[in-house]
Design a protein around this motif. Structure first.
Motif, PDB file in Angstrom:
ATOM      1  N   VAL A 189       0.955  -1.235   0.062  1.00 57.70           N
ATOM      2  CA  VAL A 189       0.041  -0.193  -0.235  1.00 57.70           C
ATOM      3  C   VAL A 189       0.816   1.060   0.026  1.00 57.70           C
ATOM      4  O   VAL A 189       0.500   2.233  -0.677  1.00 57.70           O
ATOM      5  N   VAL A 190       1.812   1.201   0.805  1.00 61.83           N
ATOM      6  CA  VAL A 190       2.949   2.370   0.797  1.00 61.83           C
ATOM      7  C   VAL A 190       3.559   2.325  -0.657  1.00 61.83           C
ATOM      8  O   VAL A 190       3.741   3.565  -1.043  1.00 61.83           O
ATOM      9  N   LYS A 191       4.248   1.516  -0.992  1.00 61.17           N
ATOM     10  CA  LYS A 191       4.698   1.675  -2.568  1.00 61.17           C
ATOM     11  C   LYS A 191       3.747   2.140  -3.450  1.00 61.17           C
ATOM     12  O   LYS A 191       3.996   2.972  -4.244  1.00 61.17           O
ATOM     13  N   ASN A 192       2.541   1.481  -3.235  1.00 59.43           N
ATOM     14  CA  ASN A 192       1.548   1.922  -4.200  1.00 59.43           C
ATOM     15  C   ASN A 192       1.342   3.563  -4.360  1.00 59.43           C
ATOM     16  O   ASN A 192       1.165   4.174  -5.448  1.00 59.43           O
ATOM     17  N   ALA A 203      -3.308   6.833   2.642  1.00 61.34           N
ATOM     18  CA  ALA A 203      -3.136   5.446   2.272  1.00 61.34           C
ATOM     19  C   ALA A 203      -3.853   4.678   3.353  1.00 61.34           C
ATOM     20  O   ALA A 203      -4.405   3.577   3.228  1.00 61.34           O
ATOM     21  N   PHE A 204      -3.474   5.030   4.644  1.00 60.49           N
ATOM     22  CA  PHE A 204      -3.905   4.321   5.688  1.00 60.49           C
ATOM     23  C   PHE A 204      -5.210   4.710   6.391  1.00 60.49           C
ATOM     24  O   PHE A 204      -5.689   4.323   7.250  1.00 60.49           O
ATOM     25  N   GLU A 205      -6.047   5.578   5.699  1.00 54.59           N
ATOM     26  CA  GLU A 205      -7.358   6.248   5.981  1.00 54.59           C
ATOM     27  C   GLU A 205      -8.228   5.044   6.550  1.00 54.59           C
ATOM     28  O   GLU A 205      -8.898   5.417   7.421  1.00 54.59           O
ATOM     29  N   GLU A 206      -8.262   3.922   5.800  1.00 57.38           N
ATOM     30  CA  GLU A 206      -9.244   2.975   6.035  1.00 57.38           C
ATOM     31  C   GLU A 206      -8.725   1.723   7.205  1.00 57.38           C
ATOM     32  O   GLU A 206      -9.313   1.109   7.364  1.00 57.38           O
ATOM     33  N   VAL A 212      -3.659   4.561  10.860  1.00 55.40           N
ATOM     34  CA  VAL A 212      -3.531   6.101  10.651  1.00 55.40           C
ATOM     35  C   VAL A 212      -3.583   6.835  12.019  1.00 55.40           C
ATOM     36  O   VAL A 212      -3.012   7.812  11.969  1.00 55.40           O
ATOM     37  N   HIS A 213      -4.333   6.322  13.098  1.00 57.44           N
ATOM     38  CA  HIS A 213      -4.356   7.146  14.172  1.00 57.44           C
ATOM     39  C   HIS A 213      -2.932   7.348  14.976  1.00 57.44           C
ATOM     40  O   HIS A 213      -2.955   8.036  15.928  1.00 57.44           O
ATOM     41  N   ASP A 214      -2.027   6.370  14.875  1.00 53.39           N
ATOM     42  CA  ASP A 214      -0.912   6.175  15.437  1.00 53.39           C
ATOM     43  C   ASP A 214       0.286   6.901  14.762  1.00 53.39           C
ATOM     44  O   ASP A 214       1.391   6.921  15.201  1.00 53.39           O
TER      45      ASP A 214
END
Length: 167
Positions: free
Chosen positions: A109-112, A146-149, A153-155
């Motif tokens: 996900v990060v790479k994308n 990217a980490f929204e879902e 994301v909270h950390d």
């Protein structure tokens, strides 16, 4: 009873009902939070699975940040005459290391997301003075999106650029 007395009685009943309801909800939340702290881990795990956010306990956050390095990412960018390469190394700053322990599982996900971000970048754009500060801001926004879902994301407190090479 007169009309004014009926209206006053009605308003008093509505206010009393609202106060009793609010007190009931507040005491219920207080009781659930108190009982979760004193109950066994099995009950705590059950409440953590609940969809009610006020019933789950958040992991305690540390005062000092910790940093979690991500894998190196190599990307291609456009140049005037040839393609160039960008090598990035990133670190995630967090005050809850337990919350991002599984972030390595999300490297695709990060790479994308980084590939999408750099697909519109050019070599000249990345060589400009002050581009690193703006790039770091863009990287943070991209990864947060990217980490929204996910719960990760909270950390994420910040995204740091630890190595940046453009060839």
């Amino acid at each position: 009873m007169t009309k004014k007395q009926m209206i006053a009685l009605f308003i008093t009943m509505i206010i009393t009902s609202a106060l009793v309801s609010a007190a009931t909800v507040a005491s219920g939340i207080w009781y659930l939070n108190k009982s979760t702290q004193a109950s066994s881990s099995a009950t705590g795990a059950l409440l953590d699975l609940s969809s009610l956010p006020f019933m789950s306990q958040e992991a305690p956050k540390s005062e000092t940040p910790s940093f979690h390095p991500l894998e190196k990412v190599v990307l291609t960018i456009k140049g005037k005459k040839q393609s160039h390469f960008v090598m990035l190394e990133l670190a995630i700053e967090t005050r809850n290391a337990e919350g991002i322990k599984d972030i390595d599982n999300y490297m695709p996900v990060v790479k994308n997301s980084l590939l999408k971000l750099f697909s519109d970048k050019t070599f000249d754009e990345l060589q400009k003075h002050g581009s690193i500060e703006s790039l770091q801001t863009e990287l943070k926004q991209t990864l947060l999106l990217a980490f929204e879902e996910t719960d990760i994301v909270h950390d994420i407190d910040d995204v740091l650029l630890t190595k940046y090479v453009v060839q």
